[in-house]
Design a protein around this motif. Structure first.
Motif, PDB file in Angstrom:
ATOM      1  N   ARG A 149     -10.416  16.235   1.484  1.00  0.00           N
ATOM      2  CA  ARG A 149     -11.014  15.043   2.078  1.00  0.00           C
ATOM      3  C   ARG A 149     -10.755  13.814   1.208  1.00  0.00           C
ATOM      4  N   ALA A 150     -10.868  13.981  -0.109  1.00  0.00           N
ATOM      5  CA  ALA A 150     -10.594  12.862  -1.010  1.00  0.00           C
ATOM      6  C   ALA A 150      -9.139  12.411  -0.887  1.00  0.00           C
ATOM      7  N   ILE A 151      -8.222  13.370  -0.798  1.00  0.00           N
ATOM      8  CA  ILE A 151      -6.802  13.038  -0.668  1.00  0.00           C
ATOM      9  C   ILE A 151      -6.529  12.347   0.652  1.00  0.00           C
ATOM     10  N   LEU A 152      -7.095  12.847   1.739  1.00  0.00           N
ATOM     11  CA  LEU A 152      -6.853  12.260   3.051  1.00  0.00           C
ATOM     12  C   LEU A 152      -7.404  10.844   3.149  1.00  0.00           C
ATOM     13  N   THR A 153      -8.549  10.584   2.529  1.00  0.00           N
ATOM     14  CA  THR A 153      -9.078   9.211   2.569  1.00  0.00           C
ATOM     15  C   THR A 153      -8.136   8.242   1.868  1.00  0.00           C
ATOM     16  N   LEU A 154      -7.501   8.688   0.789  1.00  0.00           N
ATOM     17  CA  LEU A 154      -6.539   7.831   0.095  1.00  0.00           C
ATOM     18  C   LEU A 154      -5.298   7.587   0.947  1.00  0.00           C
ATOM     19  N   GLY A 163       3.645  10.959  -3.736  1.00  0.00           N
ATOM     20  CA  GLY A 163       3.822  10.887  -5.175  1.00  0.00           C
ATOM     21  C   GLY A 163       2.811   9.980  -5.851  1.00  0.00           C
ATOM     22  N   GLU A 164       2.366   8.941  -5.143  1.00  0.00           N
ATOM     23  CA  GLU A 164       1.370   8.029  -5.699  1.00  0.00           C
ATOM     24  C   GLU A 164       0.014   8.707  -5.817  1.00  0.00           C
ATOM     25  N   VAL A 165      -0.326   9.523  -4.821  1.00  0.00           N
ATOM     26  CA  VAL A 165      -1.596  10.256  -4.874  1.00  0.00           C
ATOM     27  C   VAL A 165      -1.550  11.323  -5.953  1.00  0.00           C
ATOM     28  N   ARG A 166      -0.431  12.066  -6.029  1.00  0.00           N
ATOM     29  CA  ARG A 166      -0.317  13.114  -7.044  1.00  0.00           C
ATOM     30  C   ARG A 166      -0.381  12.546  -8.452  1.00  0.00           C
ATOM     31  N   GLY A 167       0.091  11.311  -8.627  1.00  0.00           N
ATOM     32  CA  GLY A 167       0.141  10.724  -9.958  1.00  0.00           C
ATOM     33  C   GLY A 167      -1.154  10.097 -10.435  1.00  0.00           C
ATOM     34  N   TRP A 175     -14.729   2.444 -12.011  1.00  0.00           N
ATOM     35  CA  TRP A 175     -15.948   2.491 -11.216  1.00  0.00           C
ATOM     36  C   TRP A 175     -16.785   1.234 -11.381  1.00  0.00           C
ATOM     37  N   GLU A 176     -16.780   0.658 -12.569  1.00  0.00           N
ATOM     38  CA  GLU A 176     -17.614  -0.521 -12.824  1.00  0.00           C
ATOM     39  C   GLU A 176     -17.169  -1.706 -11.977  1.00  0.00           C
ATOM     40  N   ASN A 177     -15.843  -1.904 -11.896  1.00  0.00           N
ATOM     41  CA  ASN A 177     -15.319  -3.036 -11.129  1.00  0.00           C
ATOM     42  C   ASN A 177     -14.870  -2.647  -9.721  1.00  0.00           C
ATOM     43  N   GLU A 178     -15.057  -1.373  -9.382  1.00  0.00           N
ATOM     44  CA  GLU A 178     -14.701  -0.855  -8.061  1.00  0.00           C
ATOM     45  C   GLU A 178     -13.232  -1.143  -7.733  1.00  0.00           C
ATOM     46  N   MET A 179     -12.355  -0.695  -8.645  1.00  0.00           N
ATOM     47  CA  MET A 179     -10.925  -0.885  -8.474  1.00  0.00           C
ATOM     48  C   MET A 179     -10.199   0.453  -8.663  1.00  0.00           C
ATOM     49  N   LEU A 180      -9.049   0.550  -8.012  1.00  0.00           N
ATOM     50  CA  LEU A 180      -8.196   1.739  -8.106  1.00  0.00           C
ATOM     51  C   LEU A 180      -6.806   1.304  -8.520  1.00  0.00           C
ATOM     52  N   ARG A 181      -6.272   1.899  -9.590  1.00  0.00           N
ATOM     53  CA  ARG A 181      -4.928   1.587 -10.059  1.00  0.00           C
ATOM     54  C   ARG A 181      -3.968   2.674  -9.564  1.00  0.00           C
ATOM     55  N   VAL A 182      -2.915   2.238  -8.891  1.00  0.00           N
ATOM     56  CA  VAL A 182      -1.944   3.171  -8.304  1.00  0.00           C
ATOM     57  C   VAL A 182      -0.562   2.870  -8.865  1.00  0.00           C
ATOM     58  N   ARG A 183       0.052   3.871  -9.475  1.00  0.00           N
ATOM     59  CA  ARG A 183       1.425   3.720  -9.962  1.00  0.00           C
ATOM     60  C   ARG A 183       2.383   4.104  -8.845  1.00  0.00           C
ATOM     61  N   CYS A 184       3.291   3.205  -8.540  1.00  0.00           N
ATOM     62  CA  CYS A 184       4.223   3.412  -7.426  1.00  0.00           C
ATOM     63  C   CYS A 184       5.595   3.732  -7.992  1.00  0.00           C
ATOM     64  N   PRO A 185       5.957   5.019  -8.070  1.00  0.00           N
ATOM     65  CA  PRO A 185       7.236   5.380  -8.690  1.00  0.00           C
ATOM     66  C   PRO A 185       8.434   4.881  -7.918  1.00  0.00           C
ATOM     67  N   LYS A 186       8.315   4.722  -6.589  1.00  0.00           N
ATOM     68  CA  LYS A 186       9.483   4.308  -5.810  1.00  0.00           C
ATOM     69  C   LYS A 186       9.871   2.862  -6.119  1.00  0.00           C
ATOM     70  N   PRO A 187       8.955   1.866  -5.980  1.00  0.00           N
ATOM     71  CA  PRO A 187       9.349   0.518  -6.398  1.00  0.00           C
ATOM     72  C   PRO A 187       9.220   0.295  -7.899  1.00  0.00           C
ATOM     73  N   GLY A 188       8.578   1.227  -8.612  1.00  0.00           N
ATOM     74  CA  GLY A 188       8.453   1.091 -10.055  1.00  0.00           C
ATOM     75  C   GLY A 188       7.443   0.073 -10.492  1.00  0.00           C
ATOM     76  N   PRO A 194      -8.856  -2.608  -4.258  1.00  0.00           N
ATOM     77  CA  PRO A 194     -10.323  -2.522  -4.261  1.00  0.00           C
ATOM     78  C   PRO A 194     -10.741  -1.137  -3.785  1.00  0.00           C
ATOM     79  N   LEU A 195     -11.618  -0.497  -4.506  1.00  0.00           N
ATOM     80  CA  LEU A 195     -12.038   0.860  -4.183  1.00  0.00           C
ATOM     81  C   LEU A 195     -13.142   0.802  -3.137  1.00  0.00           C
ATOM     82  N   SER A 196     -12.814   1.183  -1.919  1.00  0.00           N
ATOM     83  CA  SER A 196     -13.785   1.120  -0.832  1.00  0.00           C
ATOM     84  C   SER A 196     -14.884   2.157  -1.043  1.00  0.00           C
ATOM     85  N   HIS A 197     -16.016   1.929  -0.384  1.00  0.00           N
ATOM     86  CA  HIS A 197     -17.161   2.831  -0.545  1.00  0.00           C
ATOM     87  C   HIS A 197     -16.822   4.228  -0.044  1.00  0.00           C
TER      88      HIS A 197
END
Length: 311
Positions: A149-154, A163-167, A175-188, A194-197
């Protein structure tokens, strides 16, 4: 601890040559892991076929290459794009093999990939109703349900690549600033979201109740032993199995179908192509333009345009 017996991988007679080819792709060409694996997989596929026919590398002729492609086409599994990519990767291997004297000269030049026009097909995404049904179907107290469920919501909320989810790492969640950092290997590049509720709640439930501890900082792990970060094909299999569970067993059913669905949903909401491109992490606007082909409302507006007697 030396207790785990890893499964033995089958090798063809030219495995040593593939290892040398792989090293050259990584060290000399500097290609990404995914690209190197794709090139080597094509060569492995060919050599398993040729081993079954008893044909050695130094005896391969153009007819052998034609036969393996014809055999796959006859099976009806590969589309023209798949055959195009396979032929391109085989040509790269035989170019390398010719420089090493492993095969007769001229084979690479004779491999002509079928024509394939970029964006010639319409993206086959899921309808919004099916996407919501998919997410609603992943319920339960099992560890695998909480993880999936966590993976599907992402995948659904952000249109991320597998690959972005696996990484993702634990440190990517602010959690404090409600942000999610995603590394995108394809564009590098690295994106901040913003981390939604809803997404945060699903991830937090997985971390607290289902995520194994003591195996590293990766966010998502296999549920059963051996406990390790999810492999390259794990997310695609999970999405296909979950779609089959709600009765969707045909068409494209990998993780990318949810990325297409996310883009189409934004388009249906009236978002501009620039916004959608930024959302998906596209550098080139043409990568997003393909979704305009399925915006029927926009096409109808064009068709209804008054040409004031010019037509």
């Amino acid at each position: 601890m030396g207790w785990l017996d890893e499964p033995e991988h089958k090798h063809h007679p030219h495995h040593a040559e593939i290892v040398i080819f792989e090293r050259w792709l990584r060290q000399e060409r500097g290609l990404s892991n995914a690209t190197v694996q794709a090139y080597c997989a094509a060569a492995d596929h060919f050599f398993f076929w040729s081993a079954g026919k008893g044909v050695a590398l130094n005896a391969i002729q153009m007819t052998d290459i034609d036969d393996v492609i014809a055999a796959e086409r006859k099976r009806g599994v590969w589309k023209r794009r798949s055959i195009h990519d396979y032929a391109q990767r085989l040509r790269a291997f035989f170019l390398f093999a010719e420089t090493r004297g492993w095969c007769r000269a001229g084979l690479a030049a004779g491999i002509i990939a079928p024509r394939f026009m970029a964006d010639e097909t319409v993206p086959k995404g899921l309808g919004r109703e099916d996407v919501l049904r998919l997410l609603a179907s992943v319920v339960g107290d099992r560890a695998v349900d909480k993880r999936d469920r966590a993976i599907l919501t992402l995948l659904i909320a952000y249109g991320l690549r597998a690959g972005e989810v696996r990484g993702l790492q634990l440190d990517d969640l602010d959690w404090e600033n409600e942000m999610l950092r995603v590394r995108c290997p394809k564009p590098g590049r690295t994106h901040l979201w913003p981390l939604s509720h809803e997404v945060g709640h699903a991830i937090l439930g997985y971390i607290r109740e289902a995520r194994p501890s003591g195996f590293g900082r990766s966010l998502f792990f296999a549920v059963h032993a051996p406990i390790r970060p999810l492999g390259r094909t794990a997310l695609g299999k999970m999405v296909r199995d979950r779609l089959a569970g709600i009765g969707i067993v045909s068409g494209r059913r990998g993780t990318h179908v949810l990325r297409h669905a996310a883009a189409q949903h934004l388009l249906d909401q009236g978002m501009s192509m620039k916004v959608i491109g930024d959302f998906l992490g596209h550098r080139d606007p043409s990568s997003t333009a393909i979704y305009a082909k399925v915006n029927l409302a926009a096409l109808r507006e064009v068709a209804a345009l008054d040409l004031e007697g010019l037509a």
